[in-house]
Write a protein that holds these residues in place. Structure first.
Motif, PDB file in Angstrom:
ATOM      1  N   ASN A   1       0.820  -1.212   0.000  1.00 19.12           N
ATOM      2  CA  ASN A   1       0.000   0.000   0.000  1.00 19.12           C
ATOM      3  C   ASN A   1       0.860   1.271   0.000  1.00 19.12           C
ATOM      4  OD1 ASN A   1      -2.444  -1.527   0.225  1.00 19.12           O
ATOM      5  ND2 ASN A   1      -2.041  -1.753   2.424  1.00 19.12           N
ATOM      6  N   PRO A   2       1.727   1.439  -1.009  1.00 19.31           N
ATOM      7  CA  PRO A   2       2.629   2.595  -1.016  1.00 19.31           C
ATOM      8  C   PRO A   2       1.879   3.896  -1.303  1.00 19.31           C
ATOM      9  CG  PRO A   2       2.777   1.439  -3.096  1.00 19.31           C
ATOM     10  CD  PRO A   2       1.883   0.606  -2.215  1.00 19.31           C
ATOM     11  N   SER A   3       2.433   4.994  -0.825  1.00 19.91           N
ATOM     12  CA  SER A   3       1.920   6.309  -1.183  1.00 19.91           C
ATOM     13  C   SER A   3       2.783   6.953  -2.268  1.00 19.91           C
ATOM     14  CB  SER A   3       1.869   7.212   0.053  1.00 19.91           C
ATOM     15  OG  SER A   3       3.118   7.254   0.708  1.00 19.91           O
ATOM     16  N   TYR A   4       3.995   6.401  -2.489  1.00 14.98           N
ATOM     17  CA  TYR A   4       4.905   6.930  -3.514  1.00 14.98           C
ATOM     18  C   TYR A   4       5.499   5.763  -4.285  1.00 14.98           C
ATOM     19  CZ  TYR A   4       9.091   9.189  -5.495  1.00 14.98           C
ATOM     20  OH  TYR A   4      10.080   9.646  -6.349  1.00 14.98           O
ATOM     21  N   LEU A   5       5.392   5.821  -5.622  1.00 14.93           N
ATOM     22  CA  LEU A   5       5.821   4.718  -6.477  1.00 14.93           C
ATOM     23  C   LEU A   5       6.736   5.247  -7.576  1.00 14.93           C
ATOM     24  CD1 LEU A   5       5.445   1.666  -7.149  1.00 14.93           C
ATOM     25  CD2 LEU A   5       3.490   2.335  -8.567  1.00 14.93           C
ATOM     26  N   VAL A   6       7.952   4.699  -7.655  1.00 16.16           N
ATOM     27  CA  VAL A   6       8.885   5.031  -8.731  1.00 16.16           C
ATOM     28  C   VAL A   6       8.757   3.972  -9.815  1.00 16.16           C
ATOM     29  CG1 VAL A   6      11.312   5.331  -9.373  1.00 16.16           C
ATOM     30  CG2 VAL A   6      10.492   6.170  -7.160  1.00 16.16           C
ATOM     31  N   CYS A   7       8.391   4.401 -11.014  1.00 15.23           N
ATOM     32  CA  CYS A   7       8.261   3.487 -12.153  1.00 15.23           C
ATOM     33  C   CYS A   7       9.449   3.730 -13.089  1.00 15.23           C
ATOM     34  CB  CYS A   7       6.948   3.723 -12.897  1.00 15.23           C
ATOM     35  SG  CYS A   7       5.474   3.474 -11.898  1.00 15.23           S
ATOM     36  N   ASP A   8      10.433   2.843 -13.041  1.00 12.62           N
ATOM     37  CA  ASP A   8      11.663   3.028 -13.813  1.00 12.62           C
ATOM     38  C   ASP A   8      11.536   2.348 -15.171  1.00 12.62           C
ATOM     39  OD1 ASP A   8      14.203   3.509 -14.685  1.00 12.62           O
ATOM     40  OD2 ASP A   8      15.202   2.164 -13.277  1.00 12.62           O
ATOM     41  N   GLU A   9      11.037   3.094 -16.140  1.00 14.69           N
ATOM     42  CA  GLU A   9      10.814   2.586 -17.495  1.00 14.69           C
ATOM     43  C   GLU A   9      10.122   1.229 -17.471  1.00 14.69           C
ATOM     44  OE1 GLU A   9      13.909   3.166 -20.342  1.00 14.69           O
ATOM     45  OE2 GLU A   9      14.998   4.536 -19.047  1.00 14.69           O
ATOM     46  N   PRO A  10       8.945   1.149 -16.870  1.00 13.26           N
ATOM     47  CA  PRO A  10       8.295  -0.152 -16.662  1.00 13.26           C
ATOM     48  C   PRO A  10       7.761  -0.800 -17.919  1.00 13.26           C
ATOM     49  CG  PRO A  10       6.818   1.617 -16.012  1.00 13.26           C
ATOM     50  CD  PRO A  10       8.141   2.260 -16.341  1.00 13.26           C
ATOM     51  N   VAL A  11       7.701  -0.074 -19.051  1.00  9.63           N
ATOM     52  CA  VAL A  11       7.138  -0.673 -20.268  1.00  9.63           C
ATOM     53  C   VAL A  11       8.144  -0.727 -21.417  1.00  9.63           C
ATOM     54  CG1 VAL A  11       4.781   0.020 -19.684  1.00  9.63           C
ATOM     55  CG2 VAL A  11       6.204   1.559 -21.042  1.00  9.63           C
ATOM     56  N   SER A  12       9.385  -0.315 -21.188  1.00 12.09           N
ATOM     57  CA  SER A  12      10.343  -0.214 -22.293  1.00 12.09           C
ATOM     58  C   SER A  12      10.727  -1.574 -22.871  1.00 12.09           C
ATOM     59  CB  SER A  12      11.607   0.526 -21.834  1.00 12.09           C
ATOM     60  OG  SER A  12      12.251  -0.190 -20.798  1.00 12.09           O
ATOM     61  N   ALA A  13      10.632  -2.638 -22.070  1.00 11.50           N
ATOM     62  CA  ALA A  13      11.032  -3.964 -22.541  1.00 11.50           C
ATOM     63  C   ALA A  13       9.847  -4.785 -23.062  1.00 11.50           C
ATOM     64  CB  ALA A  13      11.730  -4.728 -21.409  1.00 11.50           C
ATOM     65  N   LEU A  14       8.676  -4.151 -23.188  1.00 11.89           N
ATOM     66  CA  LEU A  14       7.475  -4.892 -23.551  1.00 11.89           C
ATOM     67  C   LEU A  14       7.012  -4.549 -24.965  1.00 11.89           C
ATOM     68  CD1 LEU A  14       5.487  -4.345 -20.224  1.00 11.89           C
ATOM     69  CD2 LEU A  14       7.059  -6.205 -20.791  1.00 11.89           C
ATOM     70  N   ASP A  15       6.226  -5.453 -25.548  1.00 12.12           N
ATOM     71  CA  ASP A  15       5.606  -5.190 -26.848  1.00 12.12           C
ATOM     72  C   ASP A  15       4.619  -4.029 -26.724  1.00 12.12           C
ATOM     73  OD1 ASP A  15       6.999  -7.309 -27.931  1.00 12.12           O
ATOM     74  OD2 ASP A  15       5.390  -8.749 -27.567  1.00 12.12           O
ATOM     75  N   VAL A  16       4.333  -3.400 -27.874  1.00 12.81           N
ATOM     76  CA  VAL A  16       3.489  -2.207 -27.865  1.00 12.81           C
ATOM     77  C   VAL A  16       2.104  -2.500 -27.291  1.00 12.81           C
ATOM     78  CG1 VAL A  16       2.385  -0.463 -29.321  1.00 12.81           C
ATOM     79  CG2 VAL A  16       4.732  -1.168 -29.793  1.00 12.81           C
ATOM     80  N   SER A  17       1.518  -3.627 -27.667  1.00 15.63           N
ATOM     81  CA  SER A  17       0.178  -3.950 -27.172  1.00 15.63           C
ATOM     82  C   SER A  17       0.190  -4.177 -25.664  1.00 15.63           C
ATOM     83  CB  SER A  17      -0.365  -5.196 -27.888  1.00 15.63           C
ATOM     84  OG  SER A  17       0.493  -6.307 -27.676  1.00 15.63           O
ATOM     85  N   ILE A  18       1.251  -4.819 -25.163  1.00 16.84           N
ATOM     86  CA  ILE A  18       1.377  -5.050 -23.720  1.00 16.84           C
ATOM     87  C   ILE A  18       1.674  -3.736 -23.006  1.00 16.84           C
ATOM     88  CG2 ILE A  18       2.571  -6.369 -21.945  1.00 16.84           C
ATOM     89  CD1 ILE A  18       0.875  -8.037 -23.838  1.00 16.84           C
ATOM     90  N   GLN A  19       2.457  -2.854 -23.661  1.00 18.78           N
ATOM     91  CA  GLN A  19       2.724  -1.535 -23.088  1.00 18.78           C
ATOM     92  C   GLN A  19       1.427  -0.807 -22.778  1.00 18.78           C
ATOM     93  OE1 GLN A  19       5.340   0.991 -25.318  1.00 18.78           O
ATOM     94  NE2 GLN A  19       6.991  -0.521 -25.416  1.00 18.78           N
ATOM     95  N   ALA A  20       0.503  -0.843 -23.729  1.00 15.92           N
ATOM     96  CA  ALA A  20      -0.772  -0.145 -23.538  1.00 15.92           C
ATOM     97  C   ALA A  20      -1.537  -0.707 -22.349  1.00 15.92           C
ATOM     98  CB  ALA A  20      -1.613  -0.253 -24.812  1.00 15.92           C
TER      99      ALA A  20
END
Length: 321
Positions: free
Chosen positions: A172-191
């Motif tokens: 249950n975080p109040s602050y979340l760092v997303c470090d390029e979470p979709v860069s390694a995924l296919d475009v459809s999965i990115q969406a």
């Protein structure tokens, strides 16, 4: 809005040792005197070229990397000065989603243990109700609880990233760092992952620092966008403002290079001279001046200060000071 995270004069220099006696010869300036606020409940996008210090800044903001100097005030506490006991109590509130969804997961742990171990450590679950708690988190990120006993290698890249998101949300975080979470995924999965993060941000009111190379993703997801170049923030503004009225020449060059599928909206490319300078030996004055098409003599000798153009839009450039 109230800032949840206040970053003040943050620096991270890595000493480079050379010679027979391994003496320190110079510093690699990964993050060089950055100050910014992240408002409670907002998503702040952080963009810039590879090697500019985005990941280092994100990890320092949750005390995964110790800074050379500066401070990060999280919910009123300087996370580099508090006791280990207090930092441990704050850890559940500060979480990160890593870039690589495979190497960030322990291959020896099944999904239940990956998501549930931290819940046990921080007292948010006990052995008797762990499966129920993990199942609830998996449902939030679109994973069936029937795969709880499987291991990371049995999942696709998008599914592994969902496991990483579930692990981050389990406390249950109040602050979340997303470090390029979709860069390694296919475009459809990115969406799918982007829509998932956006829905969770709206429903859980999580404050997010979203690090990415993709300006289209950042525009879609972020309230504000900060542009980073060679360890420094050069411009920060509302995402819509930045995409329509960028001030810094570097930001305009990034936007001009952004791909578009609409031929009628093609843009003229803004050429940047040379390569990104080394953070071991950054240029004098404005770090961007060797590549800037609008550089003046002042840019070569004097570092620009922050100029506020309008509400929530600031730029570090001599063109506006």
């Amino acid at each position: 809005m109230t800032p949840l995270v206040r970053i003040r004069s943050l620096k991270k220099y890595y000493p480079i040792n050379d010679g027979f006696f391994s003496q320190k010869t110079k510093n690699l300036k990964a993050v060089d005197d950055i100050s910014l606020d992240i408002e409670e409940g907002e998503t702040l996008g952080l963009v810039g070229e590879s090697g500019c210090g985005k990941t280092t800044l994100g990890r320092m903001s949750i005390n995964l990397i110790e800074p050379t100097s500066g401070e990060v005030i999280f919910d009123g506490d300087n996370i580099f000065k508090i006791s280990k006991a207090k930092l441990r109590a704050l850890r559940p509130k500060m979480q990160i989603i890593f870039q690589d969804p495979f190497s960030s997961l322990n291959p020896r742990f099944n999904v239940e243990r990956i998501i549930g171990e931290a819940m046990l450590v921080h007292g948010l679950a006990i052995s008797s109700n762990l499966k129920v708690k993990v199942s609830e988190i998996m449902h939030k990120v679109g994973l069936p609880s029937s795969v709880m006993s499987r291991y990371p290698h049995e999942f696709s890249g998008g599914q592994r990233q969902r496991i990483g998101i579930a692990r981050a949300l389990a406390l249950n975080p109040s602050y979340l760092v997303c470090d390029e979470p979709v860069s390694a995924l296919d475009v459809s999965i990115q969406a799918q992952i982007i829509n998932l993060l956006q829905g969770l941000q709206e429903s859980e009111k999580i404050t997010i620092l979203f690090i990415s190379h993709d300006l289209n993703v950042v525009k879609h997801l972020s309230n504000r966008t900060a542009v980073m170049y060679l360890g420094k923030i050069v411009e920060i503004a509302q995402s819509k403002t930045l995409n329509t009225n960028a001030a810094h020449p570097y930001t305009r060059a990034l936007l001009a290079a952004k791909p578009t599928i609409n031929p009628s909206k093609s843009r003229s490319i803004i050429p940047l001279l040379g390569d990104v300078p080394s953070p071991l030996n950054p240029p004098s004055g404005c770090h961007f001046h060797p590549r800037c098409p609008e550089a003046t003599n002042r840019c070569r000798v004097e570092q620009p200060i922050t100029t506020h153009l309008e509400d929530q839009h600031s730029v570090n450039c001599h063109l506006y000071s």
